[in-house]
Design an enzyme around this catalytic site. Sequence first.
Site, PDB file in Angstrom:
ATOM      1  N   MET A  79     -10.318 -16.141  36.267  1.00 39.74           N
ATOM      2  CA  MET A  79     -10.340 -17.511  35.723  1.00 39.74           C
ATOM      3  C   MET A  79     -11.430 -17.652  34.649  1.00 39.74           C
ATOM      4  O   MET A  79     -12.373 -18.382  34.836  1.00 39.74           O
ATOM      5  CB  MET A  79     -10.539 -18.518  36.862  1.00 39.74           C
ATOM      6  CG  MET A  79      -9.449 -18.452  37.914  1.00 39.74           C
ATOM      7  SD  MET A  79      -9.846 -19.401  39.411  1.00 39.74           S
ATOM      8  CE  MET A  79     -10.966 -18.257  40.265  1.00 39.74           C
ATOM      9  N   THR A 115     -16.283 -18.510  38.260  1.00 38.52           N
ATOM     10  CA  THR A 115     -16.015 -19.518  37.247  1.00 38.52           C
ATOM     11  C   THR A 115     -16.799 -20.769  37.616  1.00 38.52           C
ATOM     12  O   THR A 115     -16.993 -21.040  38.802  1.00 38.52           O
ATOM     13  CB  THR A 115     -14.509 -19.855  37.154  1.00 38.52           C
ATOM     14  OG1 THR A 115     -14.317 -21.054  36.408  1.00 38.52           O
ATOM     15  CG2 THR A 115     -13.895 -20.047  38.521  1.00 38.52           C
ATOM     16  N   ASN A 116     -17.248 -21.502  36.621  1.00 39.38           N
ATOM     17  CA  ASN A 116     -17.977 -22.740  36.885  1.00 39.38           C
ATOM     18  C   ASN A 116     -17.062 -23.869  37.320  1.00 39.38           C
ATOM     19  O   ASN A 116     -17.330 -24.572  38.296  1.00 39.38           O
ATOM     20  CB  ASN A 116     -18.744 -23.170  35.631  1.00 39.38           C
ATOM     21  CG  ASN A 116     -19.952 -22.304  35.342  1.00 39.38           C
ATOM     22  OD1 ASN A 116     -21.061 -22.591  35.759  1.00 39.38           O
ATOM     23  ND2 ASN A 116     -19.724 -21.226  34.612  1.00 39.38           N
ATOM     24  N   CYS A 169     -19.699 -22.231  31.281  1.00 39.59           N
ATOM     25  CA  CYS A 169     -18.365 -21.646  31.407  1.00 39.59           C
ATOM     26  C   CYS A 169     -18.583 -20.159  31.276  1.00 39.59           C
ATOM     27  O   CYS A 169     -19.320 -19.714  30.380  1.00 39.59           O
ATOM     28  CB  CYS A 169     -17.429 -22.166  30.321  1.00 39.59           C
ATOM     29  SG  CYS A 169     -15.845 -21.294  30.283  1.00 39.59           S
TER      30      CYS A 169
END
Length: 229
Positions: free
Chosen positions: A10, A83-84, A197
């Site tokens: 992601m 992923t953030n 991100c």
Amino acid sequence: MKTLGILGGMSWESTISYYKLLNEGVRDALGGLHSCRVVMHSVDFAPFADQMGKNDWKSVTAGLIEGAKSVEAGGADALIIATNTMHKVADEIQSAVNIPLLHMADAIAGGAKKTGSSKLGLLGTAFTMEQDFLSRPLKEKYGLDVIIPDSEKRSMVHCSIFDELCCGKILDKTRAGYVKIIEDMAAQGAEAIVLGCTEIGLLVKPDDVSVPLIDTVQAHVELALDYVL
């Protein structure tokens, strides 16, 4: 050495960075042919991106819980979400498994401590910048202030992530736009900028700007290495 579970894909562009840095970190710590013990569940990102666009976080959560359970069943001792943005549903994922989730906010706080920063500029997807699933724990747990760009700049960053960075497109024009945004936030008092991100670190490097950067891939890897080693 403990085994790390990774929810990846992601996007896979940044998951590669996670895998490389984790293995380099273990090799540096233990030497020789040592590498990181990893169980990874790498998703097909397209359906998740579509669900996010439709605000269908119930489906996103269900898919990530499935992945979290699979790495737990595969022998992982702890879990990271690579992923953030998906930390929006971190609490739901943690509740679904019996292994600890190593949270991105704790990783960012570690980066802030290293840079001696108490006021952070945050870049990421619109979800990450505009919602509080990262900024709130940074404030409540660590006393860190977080600022974000204005709406026009947030839109530029968000679109570039999905249209370019997640597709492997690294453009000089986009980098110049990020540098301007970062320098503007520094002028507003940001003492460090969170590349919130996991793809942004592929585009913007420390030498590009005058303010310290907290690359969330690097910070998250350091948190994970502290655990597994």
